[in-house]
Structure formats: structure tokens, C-alpha cells
Design a protein around this motif. Structure first.
Motif, PDB file in Angstrom:
ATOM      1  N   LEU A   1      12.234  14.290 -28.767  1.00  0.00           N
ATOM      2  CA  LEU A   1      12.308  12.836 -28.871  1.00  0.00           C
ATOM      3  C   LEU A   1      11.023  12.260 -29.438  1.00  0.00           C
ATOM      4  CD1 LEU A   1      13.876  11.960 -25.382  1.00  0.00           C
ATOM      5  CD2 LEU A   1      15.044  11.953 -27.594  1.00  0.00           C
ATOM      6  N   PRO A   2      11.129  11.167 -30.235  1.00  0.00           N
ATOM      7  CA  PRO A   2       9.923  10.453 -30.667  1.00  0.00           C
ATOM      8  C   PRO A   2       9.209   9.856 -29.449  1.00  0.00           C
ATOM      9  CG  PRO A   2      11.836   9.828 -31.979  1.00  0.00           C
ATOM     10  CD  PRO A   2      12.349  10.611 -30.814  1.00  0.00           C
ATOM     11  N   PRO A   3       7.918   9.558 -29.559  1.00  0.00           N
ATOM     12  CA  PRO A   3       7.150   9.067 -28.398  1.00  0.00           C
ATOM     13  C   PRO A   3       7.772   7.847 -27.713  1.00  0.00           C
ATOM     14  CG  PRO A   3       5.675   9.663 -30.173  1.00  0.00           C
ATOM     15  CD  PRO A   3       7.068   9.775 -30.729  1.00  0.00           C
ATOM     16  N   ARG A   4       8.216   6.858 -28.500  1.00  0.00           N
ATOM     17  CA  ARG A   4       8.774   5.642 -27.895  1.00  0.00           C
ATOM     18  C   ARG A   4      10.012   5.959 -27.060  1.00  0.00           C
ATOM     19  NH1 ARG A   4      12.187   1.212 -28.725  1.00  0.00           N
ATOM     20  NH2 ARG A   4      11.207  -0.813 -28.289  1.00  0.00           N
ATOM     21  N   GLU A   5      10.880   6.840 -27.574  1.00  0.00           N
ATOM     22  CA  GLU A   5      12.087   7.209 -26.848  1.00  0.00           C
ATOM     23  C   GLU A   5      11.747   8.025 -25.604  1.00  0.00           C
ATOM     24  OE1 GLU A   5      11.954   6.940 -30.124  1.00  0.00           O
ATOM     25  OE2 GLU A   5      13.360   5.259 -30.122  1.00  0.00           O
ATOM     26  N   ARG A   6      10.709   8.857 -25.702  1.00  0.00           N
ATOM     27  CA  ARG A   6      10.283   9.627 -24.522  1.00  0.00           C
ATOM     28  C   ARG A   6       9.815   8.693 -23.416  1.00  0.00           C
ATOM     29  NH1 ARG A   6       7.059  13.002 -27.910  1.00  0.00           N
ATOM     30  NH2 ARG A   6       5.206  12.503 -26.675  1.00  0.00           N
ATOM     31  N   ILE A   7       9.077   7.674 -23.814  1.00  0.00           N
ATOM     32  CA  ILE A   7       8.567   6.715 -22.826  1.00  0.00           C
ATOM     33  C   ILE A   7       9.721   5.964 -22.158  1.00  0.00           C
ATOM     34  CG2 ILE A   7       7.227   4.586 -22.555  1.00  0.00           C
ATOM     35  CD1 ILE A   7       5.448   5.716 -24.913  1.00  0.00           C
ATOM     36  N   LEU A   8      10.677   5.493 -22.961  1.00  0.00           N
ATOM     37  CA  LEU A   8      11.825   4.771 -22.407  1.00  0.00           C
ATOM     38  C   LEU A   8      12.669   5.680 -21.533  1.00  0.00           C
ATOM     39  CD1 LEU A   8      12.817   2.644 -25.523  1.00  0.00           C
ATOM     40  CD2 LEU A   8      12.166   1.731 -23.275  1.00  0.00           C
ATOM     41  N   ASP A   9      12.832   6.924 -21.933  1.00  0.00           N
ATOM     42  CA  ASP A   9      13.594   7.888 -21.152  1.00  0.00           C
ATOM     43  C   ASP A   9      12.932   8.107 -19.798  1.00  0.00           C
ATOM     44  OD1 ASP A   9      15.792   9.946 -21.147  1.00  0.00           O
ATOM     45  OD2 ASP A   9      14.091  11.280 -20.842  1.00  0.00           O
ATOM     46  N   ALA A  10      11.617   8.256 -19.805  1.00  0.00           N
ATOM     47  CA  ALA A  10      10.878   8.459 -18.562  1.00  0.00           C
ATOM     48  C   ALA A  10      10.930   7.213 -17.682  1.00  0.00           C
ATOM     49  CB  ALA A  10       9.426   8.821 -18.876  1.00  0.00           C
ATOM     50  N   ALA A  11      10.782   6.039 -18.302  1.00  0.00           N
ATOM     51  CA  ALA A  11      10.830   4.790 -17.538  1.00  0.00           C
ATOM     52  C   ALA A  11      12.193   4.609 -16.880  1.00  0.00           C
ATOM     53  CB  ALA A  11      10.519   3.607 -18.462  1.00  0.00           C
ATOM     54  N   GLU A  12      13.258   4.886 -17.627  1.00  0.00           N
ATOM     55  CA  GLU A  12      14.609   4.754 -17.066  1.00  0.00           C
ATOM     56  C   GLU A  12      14.767   5.651 -15.842  1.00  0.00           C
ATOM     57  OE1 GLU A  12      18.677   5.505 -16.141  1.00  0.00           O
ATOM     58  OE2 GLU A  12      17.321   7.009 -16.977  1.00  0.00           O
ATOM     59  N   GLU A  13      14.326   6.874 -15.956  1.00  0.00           N
ATOM     60  CA  GLU A  13      14.461   7.811 -14.835  1.00  0.00           C
ATOM     61  C   GLU A  13      13.659   7.362 -13.624  1.00  0.00           C
ATOM     62  OE1 GLU A  13      13.362  12.458 -13.744  1.00  0.00           O
ATOM     63  OE2 GLU A  13      13.345  11.791 -15.833  1.00  0.00           O
ATOM     64  N   LEU A  14      12.413   6.981 -13.848  1.00  0.00           N
ATOM     65  CA  LEU A  14      11.542   6.626 -12.723  1.00  0.00           C
ATOM     66  C   LEU A  14      11.884   5.271 -12.122  1.00  0.00           C
ATOM     67  CD1 LEU A  14       8.145   7.934 -14.141  1.00  0.00           C
ATOM     68  CD2 LEU A  14       9.558   8.974 -12.351  1.00  0.00           C
ATOM     69  N   PHE A  15      12.160   4.272 -12.972  1.00  0.00           N
ATOM     70  CA  PHE A  15      12.524   2.959 -12.444  1.00  0.00           C
ATOM     71  C   PHE A  15      13.817   3.046 -11.629  1.00  0.00           C
ATOM     72  CE2 PHE A  15      10.294   0.681 -16.221  1.00  0.00           C
ATOM     73  CZ  PHE A  15       9.088   0.738 -15.552  1.00  0.00           C
ATOM     74  N   SER A  16      14.793   3.813 -12.124  1.00  0.00           N
ATOM     75  CA  SER A  16      16.071   3.925 -11.423  1.00  0.00           C
ATOM     76  C   SER A  16      15.908   4.649 -10.094  1.00  0.00           C
ATOM     77  CB  SER A  16      17.089   4.671 -12.296  1.00  0.00           C
ATOM     78  OG  SER A  16      17.376   3.951 -13.473  1.00  0.00           O
ATOM     79  N   ARG A  17      15.057   5.662 -10.077  1.00  0.00           N
ATOM     80  CA  ARG A  17      14.922   6.492  -8.882  1.00  0.00           C
ATOM     81  C   ARG A  17      13.969   5.903  -7.853  1.00  0.00           C
ATOM     82  NH1 ARG A  17      12.834  11.934 -10.588  1.00  0.00           N
ATOM     83  NH2 ARG A  17      10.759  11.042 -10.182  1.00  0.00           N
ATOM     84  N   GLU A  18      12.870   5.289  -8.321  1.00  0.00           N
ATOM     85  CA  GLU A  18      11.816   4.881  -7.396  1.00  0.00           C
ATOM     86  C   GLU A  18      11.575   3.376  -7.356  1.00  0.00           C
ATOM     87  OE1 GLU A  18       8.288   7.193  -8.069  1.00  0.00           O
ATOM     88  OE2 GLU A  18       9.438   8.993  -8.564  1.00  0.00           O
ATOM     89  N   GLY A  19      12.124   2.641  -8.322  1.00  0.00           N
ATOM     90  CA  GLY A  19      11.905   1.203  -8.355  1.00  0.00           C
ATOM     91  C   GLY A  19      10.807   0.830  -9.338  1.00  0.00           C
ATOM     92  N   ILE A  20      10.822  -0.418  -9.756  1.00  0.00           N
ATOM     93  CA  ILE A  20       9.875  -0.882 -10.772  1.00  0.00           C
ATOM     94  C   ILE A  20       8.449  -0.924 -10.232  1.00  0.00           C
ATOM     95  CG2 ILE A  20       9.192  -2.886 -12.153  1.00  0.00           C
ATOM     96  CD1 ILE A  20      12.187  -3.527 -12.446  1.00  0.00           C
ATOM     97  N   LYS A  21       8.267  -1.534  -9.079  1.00  0.00           N
ATOM     98  CA  LYS A  21       6.909  -1.755  -8.573  1.00  0.00           C
ATOM     99  C   LYS A  21       6.255  -0.465  -8.098  1.00  0.00           C
ATOM    100  CE  LYS A  21       7.423  -6.628  -7.385  1.00  0.00           C
ATOM    101  NZ  LYS A  21       7.322  -7.659  -6.325  1.00  0.00           N
TER     102      LYS A  21
END
Length: 202
Positions: A13-33
Motif C-alpha cells: 500500500l502507498p503511505p497514505r493508504e497504510r496510514i488510513l488502514d491503520a487508523a481504521e483498525e485502531l480507531f474501531s478497536r480502541e476508540g479515537i481518544k
């Protein structure tokens, strides 16, 4: 997916997509804050500096993540419109089926919109405004479908169906109702039937 498999996928994945992919996983699992920028960068196998080159702030990353989630829901409306162009009832039932089929995942991870609203109390936050705009757009499209389906009060019908869809997601998340998907479908079908059946005066 094991670590080696994930590393192989992430590397493609390109860097931007990697970041969004990681954010989706972590935000969904652990929450935004609970998730910091460093954790997202680590999960994306990049650096904080690289992350900030693509997203000026964490809030901007949250907003873009939710924009992608909203686009996925909009795509469902669009796909059903293409599949059933002259069948508004089938489109409404298709939307209900999409929500019903997604309830098992929501029971584990929760609805991203509901979870995000709980963590972002400021209604002026860009992500909150995005969610509200997205939901208003969905209600508008659902109201139009109810009107095209010949329901006598499409505004009320759309509101009732929205309450059912939203309530089912909350019930799946808190585990209060068994067989929520099956019940959701039966209730939406009943609403369409009841609201389309003329009442006869006594």
C-alpha cells in the motif's frame, strides 16, 4: 491475518493508504481518544513525520477515516439504485438487509458513527459535521424512496425506518436484543406494508 501476511499486505500500500488502514483498525478497536498518532504511525510502519505530511492533524485523519466510512454507506444506496432502478421498495429493503447483515460486526466493534459521536461531543468538530451531513443525506434519500414507493407520508415513513435501522445497530452493540437482524427485516417489511395499506373508516 498473521504478522507476516499483514506485513506483506501493508508493504504493497502507498503511505497514505497504510496510514488510513491503520487508523481504521485502531480507531474501531480502541476508540479515537485512546489512540495516539505514534501508535497509528507504528501500525502503518511509517513515522509521525510522514503521517503529518499526509494529515496535518489527528482530527484531519479522523475526518478522512469517517469520510471513507460514509462513502461506503453511500455506495450501498447507489448500488441498489442501479440494481433496482424502478423498485424503490426493493431499494429500501436492500438498505435494511445491508444493515441487518452488518449487525454481527457491529456487535463486536460498534457503529463507527455512534462511537465517534460519543467521543466527539463538540458539534463544531469537522468529523461531527461530516457525520451529521452524511446522516441528513441518507434520510433525504430514504424519504425520496418512500415517496417513490407511494407511501402516503414519506417523511414519517423515512423517519420510522431510520429509527429502526439506528436502533437495531445500538441494540446489536449492547447485546440487548436477540436475532436483531431478522427482527429488523420483519419490522421494516411491516412498516412498508402498514404504511402502504389504506385505512378504512369505521
Amino acid at each position: 491475518m498473521d504478522r507476516a501476511g499483514r506485513q506483506s499486505r501493508v508493504a504493497k500500500l502507498p503511505p497514505r493508504e497504510r496510514i488510513l488502514d491503520a487508523a481504521e483498525e485502531l480507531f474501531s478497536r480502541e476508540g479515537i481518544k485512546a489512540v495516539g498518532v505514534q501508535a497509528i504511525a507504528d501500525r502503518a510502519e511509517t513515522t509521525k513525520m510522514a503521517l503529518y505530511r499526509h494529515f496535518a492533524t489527528k482530527d484531519a485523519l479522523v475526518e478522512e477515516w469517517l469520510r471513507i466510512v460514509a462513502a461506503d454507506y453511500t455506495a450501498v444506496f447507489d448500488r441498489l439504485a442501479d440494481t433496482h432502478p424502478d423498485e424503490p421498495r426493493e431499494q429500501i429493503l436492500g438498505i435494511a438487509r445491508f444493515i441487518a447483515d452488518g449487525l454481527p460486526e457491529i456487535s463486536h466493534r460498534g457503529c463507527p458513527f455512534i462511537n465517534s459521536i460519543a467521543e466527539l461531543p463538540d458539534r463544531a468538530h469537522p468529523a461531527r459535521r461530516l457525520i451529521e451531513s452524511h446522516k441528513a443525506g441518507q434520510l433525504h434519500r430514504l424519504t425520496d424512496l418512500c415517496a417513490r414507493a407511494g407511501l402516503p407520508d414519506p417523511t414519517e415513513a423515512a423517519a420510522e425506518i431510520t429509527f429502526i435501522l439506528e436502533g437495531a445497530q445500538v441494540s446489536a452493540q449492547n447485546g440487548s436484543v436477540e436475532h436483531a437482524g431478522e427482527r429488523l427485516m420483519r419490522i421494516v417489511e411491516a412498516v412498508l406494508h402498514r404504511r402502504s395499506t389504506p385505512t378504512t373508516a369505521a
